[in-house]
Design a protein around this motif. Structure first.
Motif, PDB file in Angstrom:
ATOM      1  N   GLY A  16       0.833  -1.207  -0.129  1.00 18.53           N
ATOM      2  CA  GLY A  16       0.054  -0.012   0.239  1.00 18.53           C
ATOM      3  C   GLY A  16       0.926   1.252  -0.032  1.00 18.53           C
ATOM      4  O   GLY A  16       2.106   1.164  -0.235  1.00 18.53           O
ATOM      5  N   THR A  17       0.143   2.336   0.219  1.00 13.61           N
ATOM      6  CA  THR A  17       1.028   3.559   0.183  1.00 13.61           C
ATOM      7  C   THR A  17       1.985   3.713   1.548  1.00 13.61           C
ATOM      8  O   THR A  17       3.070   4.279   1.367  1.00 13.61           O
ATOM      9  N   LEU A  18       1.463   3.342   2.440  1.00  9.67           N
ATOM     10  CA  LEU A  18       1.919   3.512   3.889  1.00  9.67           C
ATOM     11  C   LEU A  18       2.629   2.609   4.665  1.00  9.67           C
ATOM     12  O   LEU A  18       3.692   2.557   5.291  1.00  9.67           O
ATOM     13  N   MET A 296     -10.902   1.422  -0.674  1.00  4.67           N
ATOM     14  CA  MET A 296     -11.082   2.429  -0.093  1.00  4.67           C
ATOM     15  C   MET A 296      -9.982   2.650   1.055  1.00  4.67           C
ATOM     16  O   MET A 296      -9.814   1.666   2.070  1.00  4.67           O
ATOM     17  N   GLY A 297      -8.835   3.531   0.890  1.00  5.50           N
ATOM     18  CA  GLY A 297      -7.620   3.635   1.675  1.00  5.50           C
ATOM     19  C   GLY A 297      -7.420   5.024   1.649  1.00  5.50           C
ATOM     20  O   GLY A 297      -8.075   6.068   1.962  1.00  5.50           O
ATOM     21  N   THR A 298      -6.019   5.040   1.658  1.00  2.00           N
ATOM     22  CA  THR A 298      -5.603   6.599   1.207  1.00  2.00           C
ATOM     23  C   THR A 298      -6.220   7.225   0.286  1.00  2.00           C
ATOM     24  O   THR A 298      -6.553   8.474   0.267  1.00  2.00           O
ATOM     25  N   GLY A 338      -8.887   8.667   2.614  1.00  2.00           N
ATOM     26  CA  GLY A 338      -8.216   8.348   3.859  1.00  2.00           C
ATOM     27  C   GLY A 338      -7.263   9.475   3.988  1.00  2.00           C
ATOM     28  O   GLY A 338      -7.145   9.795   5.083  1.00  2.00           O
ATOM     29  N   ASP A 339      -6.444   9.833   2.997  1.00  2.00           N
ATOM     30  CA  ASP A 339      -5.456  10.848   3.030  1.00  2.00           C
ATOM     31  C   ASP A 339      -6.003  12.059   3.647  1.00  2.00           C
ATOM     32  O   ASP A 339      -5.415  12.930   4.405  1.00  2.00           O
ATOM     33  N   PHE A 341      -9.011  12.586   5.367  1.00  2.00           N
ATOM     34  CA  PHE A 341      -9.181  12.289   6.645  1.00  2.00           C
ATOM     35  C   PHE A 341      -8.049  12.523   7.744  1.00  2.00           C
ATOM     36  O   PHE A 341      -8.033  12.858   8.633  1.00  2.00           O
ATOM     37  N   GLY A 342      -6.793  11.750   7.306  1.00  3.56           N
ATOM     38  CA  GLY A 342      -5.570  11.759   7.962  1.00  3.56           C
ATOM     39  C   GLY A 342      -5.280  13.239   7.920  1.00  3.56           C
ATOM     40  O   GLY A 342      -4.478  13.502   9.058  1.00  3.56           O
ATOM     41  N   HIS A 365      -9.656   9.259  14.624  1.00  2.00           N
ATOM     42  CA  HIS A 365     -10.640   9.020  13.675  1.00  2.00           C
ATOM     43  C   HIS A 365     -11.864   8.409  14.273  1.00  2.00           C
ATOM     44  O   HIS A 365     -12.987   8.765  14.049  1.00  2.00           O
ATOM     45  N   TYR A 417     -14.904  17.027  10.171  1.00  2.00           N
ATOM     46  CA  TYR A 417     -14.543  15.456   9.762  1.00  2.00           C
ATOM     47  C   TYR A 417     -15.821  14.751   8.901  1.00  2.00           C
ATOM     48  O   TYR A 417     -15.588  14.503   7.928  1.00  2.00           O
ATOM     49  N   GLY A 450      -8.596  -0.493   3.997  1.00  2.00           N
ATOM     50  CA  GLY A 450      -8.709   0.011   5.425  1.00  2.00           C
ATOM     51  C   GLY A 450      -9.765   0.594   5.653  1.00  2.00           C
ATOM     52  O   GLY A 450     -10.120   0.660   6.978  1.00  2.00           O
ATOM     53  N   LEU A 451     -10.354   1.385   4.971  1.00  2.00           N
ATOM     54  CA  LEU A 451     -11.727   2.208   5.309  1.00  2.00           C
ATOM     55  C   LEU A 451     -12.857   1.552   5.787  1.00  2.00           C
ATOM     56  O   LEU A 451     -13.833   1.977   6.458  1.00  2.00           O
ATOM     57  N   ARG A 453     -13.311  -0.117   8.108  1.00  2.00           N
ATOM     58  CA  ARG A 453     -13.058  -0.103   9.513  1.00  2.00           C
ATOM     59  C   ARG A 453     -13.991   0.896  10.159  1.00  2.00           C
ATOM     60  O   ARG A 453     -14.048   0.944  11.383  1.00  2.00           O
ATOM     61  N   ASN A 454     -14.483   1.868   9.297  1.00  2.00           N
ATOM     62  CA  ASN A 454     -15.160   2.853   9.686  1.00  2.00           C
ATOM     63  C   ASN A 454     -16.565   2.862   9.510  1.00  2.00           C
ATOM     64  O   ASN A 454     -17.214   3.307   8.256  1.00  2.00           O
TER      65      ASN A 454
HETATM   66  N1  LIG Z   1     -11.002   4.812  11.513  1.00  2.00           N
HETATM   67  C1  LIG Z   1     -10.638   5.676  10.308  1.00  2.00           C
HETATM   68  N2  LIG Z   1     -11.660   6.268   9.604  1.00  2.00           N
HETATM   69  C2  LIG Z   1     -11.414   6.969   8.485  1.00  2.00           C
HETATM   70  N3  LIG Z   1     -10.096   6.960   7.754  1.00  2.00           N
HETATM   71  C3  LIG Z   1      -9.004   6.191   8.857  1.00  2.00           C
HETATM   72  C4  LIG Z   1      -9.376   5.725   9.783  1.00  2.00           C
HETATM   73  N4  LIG Z   1      -8.307   5.158  10.125  1.00  2.00           N
HETATM   74  C5  LIG Z   1      -7.204   5.332   9.307  1.00  2.00           C
HETATM   75  N5  LIG Z   1      -7.671   6.064   8.019  1.00  2.00           N
HETATM   76  C6  LIG Z   1      -7.129   6.546   7.081  1.00  2.00           C
HETATM   77  O1  LIG Z   1      -6.918   5.441   6.192  1.00  2.00           O
HETATM   78  C7  LIG Z   1      -5.765   5.416   5.437  1.00  2.00           C
HETATM   79  C8  LIG Z   1      -4.944   4.117   5.460  1.00  2.00           C
HETATM   80  O2  LIG Z   1      -5.779   3.105   4.760  1.00  2.00           O
HETATM   81  P1  LIG Z   1      -5.177   1.889   4.323  1.00  2.00           P
HETATM   82  O3  LIG Z   1      -6.130   1.033   3.539  1.00  2.00           O
HETATM   83  O4  LIG Z   1      -4.988   1.144   5.807  1.00  2.00           O
HETATM   84  O5  LIG Z   1      -3.830   2.393   3.916  1.00  2.00           O
HETATM   85  P2  LIG Z   1      -3.356   2.304   2.538  1.00  2.00           P
HETATM   86  O6  LIG Z   1      -4.235   3.106   1.855  1.00  2.00           O
HETATM   87  O7  LIG Z   1      -1.872   2.633   2.354  1.00  2.00           O
HETATM   88  O8  LIG Z   1      -3.347   0.748   1.814  1.00  2.00           O
HETATM   89  C9  LIG Z   1      -4.740   6.689   6.128  1.00  2.00           C
HETATM   90  O9  LIG Z   1      -5.065   7.746   5.004  1.00  2.00           O
HETATM   91  C10 LIG Z   1      -5.594   7.087   7.371  1.00  2.00           C
HETATM   92  O10 LIG Z   1      -5.799   8.615   7.442  1.00  2.00           O
END
Ligand SMILES: Nc1ncnc2c1ncn2[C@@H]1O[C@H](COP(=O)(O)OP(=O)(O)O)[C@@H](O)[C@H]1O
Ligand SMILES: O=C(CO)[C@H](O)[C@H](O)COP(=O)(O)O
Length: 557
Positions: A16-18, A296-298, A338-339, A341-342, A365, A417, A450-451, A453-454
């Motif tokens: 991923g990005t991070l 859905m991620g960064t 996600g970027d 929100f971060g 978050h 937010y 990753g998103l 999770r919200n």
């Molecule tokens: N509970 C949350 N709600 C919304 N955004 C979140 C939450 N936790 C982390 N993030 C954001 O999600 C992104 C990470 O997404 P992820 O899918 O884990 O990584 P990647 O995009 O590198 O694969 C980051 O930009 C972070 O700011």
């Protein structure tokens, strides 16, 4: 031949990005036995070049390729350990990567930034997918292609992105000609990591199609490239073109060196590289026409198969077999989700929120989402544009920037937010509506990444797009998708579809639209459209002037 599957395992690694994430998966049913994450030591380089401390210009985003090898050395062994698995049972490894993440390399695959003479040269480093500093080159690529009526332009919604191979390559030629001359090839990170695993450079057909303008077996012509810039005439021949590997094929066997890094057996199958978004569709059992998967991620990537070829304005691309053989694979996306929100959590939230979250052992978050979930749609009186990292679809313009309207002295962090969460949902609604208006049906919306999770974010999406959300059964969707491709490459399944059926998983209609919220968002979306078209379609040039002024103030072109 389909191998006896009992007890066989495969490894999927998602870059991923991070961070990079490895998962150990059971071949017979896709059960995830163990996983591990390894954060990139150098992260994303957006402010300074580590070797010199020199500032990077605005909109640059680089990475250090040794971080990717560190993922192989750390996350894979840790995942095996977490799974309590024996390497003897692992028959294959697959990888996926963010795209278009590009590395200038020597003939032996050494990144130029690893050469002493180039360590101080920013253009010698990895250009991450979110590197948006080649917008000028992208505009010229698009304008010339439109003027020449190049037949490949409609396959990309009429606009070529600054994130992709040609804009990034042209920027290197024009700003660092010595890097351009020295690089043997300009390689997708998705293929570079497979090269590190096997010793073979195989260019995957997915990124070649979506990010490298490879359509109907051809690239843009030398005549077109020469008109763009005489020095760019042989970019395809000399720097880009290379034998293609199809999704699910084996790129080779695991090398002795890579076996030492990962703890896996030399010679096991290594699947051809893939993109973190497209690899997820089979993991979510969503490869049939109309099933849109949002990873859905960064950022967010929207990938979907279609039975027919259609021109969809502002999408990222459509590639024959880009997601699964035999269908037209469409891609759209939002370069900041996600970027955004971060960014707000890191730079816009008062310290007391951070203290409360810390005291409660939750993320900021989660705290903001908990507070925002108590609101009704429209209660905060705000409306935002989700363009803090530019607009990938449907405007394909990274000179655009974020916007929040309606702020008052009563506005609080949870209000902003929630407005940002909603803005990204409106951006996705824009994409879905554009597909449907262009004659490409969207019959199911599946979320991954990753998103998921919200839950508040998920409910807002269901309400804004007025569709139920199905949710991938894995928290490691891309990595599971890579494991699925590894199983096919190892001969455990005849093709991606069969492997997806056995190894993928999805839960249908997990989030359902709430009628009252749907009605409220329908009204707010019309105001989003007003701001979208006013700032995004040339009526108002303020955003472009702001970015241009910022570059000038920093002494840059
Ligand atoms: N509970 C949350 N709600 C919304 N955004 C979140 C939450 N936790 C982390 N993030 C954001 O999600 C992104 C990470 O997404 P992820 O899918 O884990 O990584 P990647 O995009 O590198 O694969 C980051 O930009 C972070 O700011
Ligand atoms: O454009 C892409 C795929 O086509 C990038 O890989 C994606 O936008 C970045 O992924 P992530 O949000 O997981 O970091």
């Amino acid at each position: 031949m389909v191998l006896a599957l009992t007890g066989k395992l495969v490894v999927g690694v998602d870059f991923g990005t991070l961070s990079g994430r490895a998962v150990v998966v059971r071949v017979e049913d896709g059960a995830e036995l163990g996983s591990a994450v390894f954060e990139y030591p150098h992260g994303v380089l957006e402010q300074v070049l580590p070797h010199t401390g020199d500032p990077l210009p605005p909109d640059w985003a680089l990475q250090v390729p040794s971080d990717y090898v560190d993922v192989l050395k750390n996350a894979v062994p840790a995942a095996l350990k977490a799974a309590g698995a024996s390497a003897q049972d692992v028959i294959g490894i697959g990888t996926d990567f963010t795209a278009c993440t590009m590395i200038p390399v020597t003939a032996g695959g050494t990144p130029l930034c690893d050469l002493p003479e180039f360590q101080a040269e920013p253009h010698a480093y990895v250009k991450l997918w979110k590197h948006h500093a080649a917008q000028g080159q992208a505009d010229r690529i698009t304008d010339l292609a439109a003027a020449r009526r190049e037949k490949w332009l409609p396959r990309y919604g009429g606009l070529i992105s600054s994130e992709w191979e040609f804009a990034k390559g042209l920027q290197i030629l024009e700003e660092a000609p010595e890097v351009y001359a020295t690089m043997w090839r300009f390689v997708e990170a998705a293929d570079w990591i497979v090269w590190q695993l096997t010793g073979n450079y195989v260019r995957n057909a997915c990124t070649a199609g979506y990010k490298g303008i490879h359509q109907d077996g051809e690239y843009p012509s030398q005549d077109y490239l020469r008109e763009l810039n005489p020095g760019f005439e042989n970019f395809v021949l000399d720097k880009l073109a290379h034998p293609l590997g199809q999704l699910g094929d084996a790129a080779g066997g695991l090398s002795e060196q890579a076996a030492e890094w990962t703890g896996l057996r030399p010679g096991i199958a290594v699947s051809v590289g893939n993109v973190d978004a497209h690899v997820t569709a089979p993991a979510a059992q969503a490869v049939e026409p109309g099933q849109m998967v949002a990873i859905m991620g960064t950022s967010t990537c929207h990938v979907m198969n279609g039975a027919e070829l259609r021109e969809v304005p502002g999408m990222c691309g459509v590639v024959d077999g880009g997601i699964a053989p035999g269908l037209w694979g469409y891609e759209a996306g939002q370069s900041g989700v996600g970027d955004i929100f971060g960014w707000f959590v890191d730079h816009g939230v008062p310290p007391e929120y951070h203290a409360t979250a810390r005291d409660r052992g939750i993320s900021v978050h989660e705290l903001l989402s908990e507070l925002a979930a108590q609101q009704e749609p429209g209660e905060h009186g705000l409306l935002a544009l989700d363009w803090h990292s530019g607009n990938r679809s449907v405007l394909v313009d990274h000179e655009l920037s974020g916007l929040i309207v309606g702020q008052t002295l009563a506005t609080r962090a949870e209000d902003t937010y929630r407005a940002l969460l909603e803005a990204t949902a409106f951006g996705t609604r824009m994409i879905i509506d554009t597909f449907i208006d262009a004659g490409v049906p969207v019959t199911e919306f599946v979320v991954a990444g990753g998103l998921i999770r919200n839950p508040l974010l998920m409910q807002i999406y269901a309400d804004v797009i007025d569709m139920p959300l199905s949710v991938i059964g894995s928290e490691n969707g891309p990595a599971l998708g890579s494991a699925i491709h590894a199983a096919v490459a190892a001969g455990a399944y005849p093709d991606i579809r069969a492997a997806a059926k056995a190894m993928g998983s999805v839960e249908r209609d997990v989030y359902r639209p709430i009628p009252a919220n749907v009605a409220a968002y329908e009204e707010i979306f019309t105001d989003y459209l007003t701001l979208h078209d006013y700032f995004g379609r040339g009526v108002n040039q303020v955003m472009r002037r702001l970015k241009s002024r910022r570059r000038r103030a920093k002494g840059l072109r």
